[in-house]
Design an enzyme around this catalytic site. Sequence first.
Site, mmCIF file in Angstrom:
data_model
loop_
_atom_site.group_PDB
_atom_site.id
_atom_site.type_symbol
_atom_site.label_atom_id
_atom_site.label_comp_id
_atom_site.label_asym_id
_atom_site.label_seq_id
_atom_site.Cartn_x
_atom_site.Cartn_y
_atom_site.Cartn_z
ATOM 1 N N GLU A 153 0.821 -1.219 0.000
ATOM 2 C CA GLU A 153 0.000 0.000 0.000
ATOM 3 C C GLU A 153 0.855 1.269 0.000
ATOM 4 O O GLU A 153 0.714 2.129 0.864
ATOM 5 C CB GLU A 153 -0.966 -0.017 1.196
ATOM 6 C CG GLU A 153 -1.975 -1.141 1.103
ATOM 7 C CD GLU A 153 -2.991 -1.149 2.253
ATOM 8 O OE1 GLU A 153 -2.769 -0.437 3.255
ATOM 9 O OE2 GLU A 153 -4.001 -1.865 2.147
ATOM 10 N N GLU A 313 -6.276 -8.044 -0.972
ATOM 11 C CA GLU A 313 -6.756 -8.091 0.413
ATOM 12 C C GLU A 313 -8.250 -7.809 0.452
ATOM 13 O O GLU A 313 -8.759 -6.975 -0.313
ATOM 14 C CB GLU A 313 -6.079 -7.026 1.290
ATOM 15 C CG GLU A 313 -4.611 -7.223 1.538
ATOM 16 C CD GLU A 313 -4.032 -6.125 2.427
ATOM 17 O OE1 GLU A 313 -4.813 -5.469 3.160
ATOM 18 O OE2 GLU A 313 -2.821 -5.910 2.358
#
Length: 676
Positions: A153, A313
């Site tokens: 991320e 995710e």
Amino acid sequence: MIQSKFPELLHGGDYNPEQWMKQKDTIWRQDMEYARKAGINTLSIGIFSWSFLEPEDGVYDFAWMDEVMDNLAANEIKAVLATPSGARPPWLAEKYPSVLRMTNERMRRVYGGRHNSCLSSPDYRRKVTEINTRLAQRYANHPALAIWHISNEYNNDCHCPLCQARFQEWLRARYGTIDQLNDCWWNSFWSHRYTSFEQVESPTSPSWLGENESPAAQLAWKRFCTDNLVDFFNMEIAPLRQATPDIPVTANMMGTFTGLDYYKLGRAMDISSWDNYPQWTGDERDVAVSEQSAFKHDLMRGVSDQKPFLLMESSPSAVNWFSCNRIRTPGTLMYQSMQAIAHGSDSVQYFQFRAGRGGSEQYHGAVINHTGSANTRVFREVTDVGAALKQIAPVAGSVTRNQVALLYDWNDRWALDIAWFLHRGNQKYEETVLDHHAALSMQGIGIDMIDQDSEIDAYRVVVAPMAYLIRDGFSEKIEKFVQNGGRLVLTYASGYVNEESLTFQEPNPCLLHSIAGIRVDEIDALDDRRTNHFIWNGKRYEVKEVAELSTLDGAKQLAGYEEQFYAEKPMLTVHPYGDGCCYYIAARTDADFLCDLYDKVLAEAGISLLATEMTDGVKVTARYDGDNQYVFLMNSSHAKGTATVTKPMRDLQTGELIDGMCTVQPMSIRVLVSAN
Ligand SMILES: [Zn+2]
């Protein structure tokens, strides 16, 4: 670019065995047993493992990772192996303080948290390259290695002197001379003309500290941060490419995160991937939640030019960072998972496989909860998802073939967010594009998200809401598209500024007004108490928030405003241009108008619908391989839904033949297949 075709859909998640290093004889063994039981074929490892892989500077320990990789291979589980740059060990910050970011208030951070390293620090770059090289060389030929997961991320910026120097270098490369920068940034305003690149600093916060009111400077900083990140990403993958040229690389993104132009990052990877955390409510509000999720899935496919992506995710249960963290109601996990596949994902992966006992994510949903038992509702639902993914395995690697493209360009978003006009700081760019996505998807089609660099020739309809900033080359591309028979839908607030965020010296929508056949005279911001109305095809609609006053310049007026000094002025126009045409929507409306408009536009364009007569909350997408078409009927309503398919199909999971109307249970998805 490496092809991302896997023979099966991937099912797995983030796996952190290093958190259980002292219980590996029990926990690690149980992990493998549970993974097999849940139909998991993929686990992501090493994402936050740096302090175990390199406990001291230059001292490496791969023995434990060897064991984990061997365990995965022995259980026929693919490793999505991460580079550990998302979080660094304390010794690294202590020894090399330049790795610590500086805030936009020019304060150096102290050690802590994650995702907060300076990407310009030579020490950080060297240490990341060293550990990535060792990982690549060690596991290059390991049978478990399937995908490289780069960092985690990636986000946000650093304002340290090293980043300032790189920013100034970037500006010099972009503008050549400081005079050119001054002209492009309109620095004669407030006497801001620089005399050297070294005087230029990144935008600050709070505002009294330095420069944070120049739209061009802020836009340049956003672009620099993306380019600096992509440069860092390319540095991260260089040793991986060398040791493992056939292993695809990905970095997990975050939907509409505003800090990075994901098209630039997505195009640098082999497979795009992202982390999706919809805030399901368990009631009828889930229709809107589902639409947001669909929009972001399409965007994350779009950033790597429509190739299949990975859902890296998702939570199998609650997350833990919303203000109200609801668990998934029964069936929601299956819906959330199958929806990702419907929009082009080749995987369903979770954060996280096993819940840790501490840390800020100790209460984040996990496949295995703190009791360590597989006898839980979540585990059973994950197992059901694993079984479903096996049933629909032929979908893996199939692609979309949508005929309608919707523009979402980070440059438009940034420039609008920065702009000092209309509803400053609340221009609703994302919400507006989402509204158009929702209205289009209600017609029974799939949608491709594009930016201004995307190829558009193959589409039949291009929708460009609030295309505020026109980058070099885009207007020519659009003109050719419409000339050749394409249908363009433009809206208010389009074509106001050039690539440098300077206004044009011609009527809006600049560079596009000959295609639109109108000239915008003024644009107005309406507060909550002010609305206007218009009638189109006998139906009355409301105008809100933003409205333009225009003059026809070749276009035909389809509807005019009703009230105040706007009365009779064009609200909706169409302009034939070449073999195509351009619709122009002059003001923001509610969804009812957009739905009615797209019903007409898609019919005129001869768009093939994937399904018709869909009840509220039912959406449809399709994927294709060489032989088959896979149609996904998705019902996010909590009531039973129906849709009519346009040709006979077979349910890929139950084998049921569907000809005509098809029932879809509440909050569920059906996958149908037919020959192409
Ligand atoms: Zn920095």
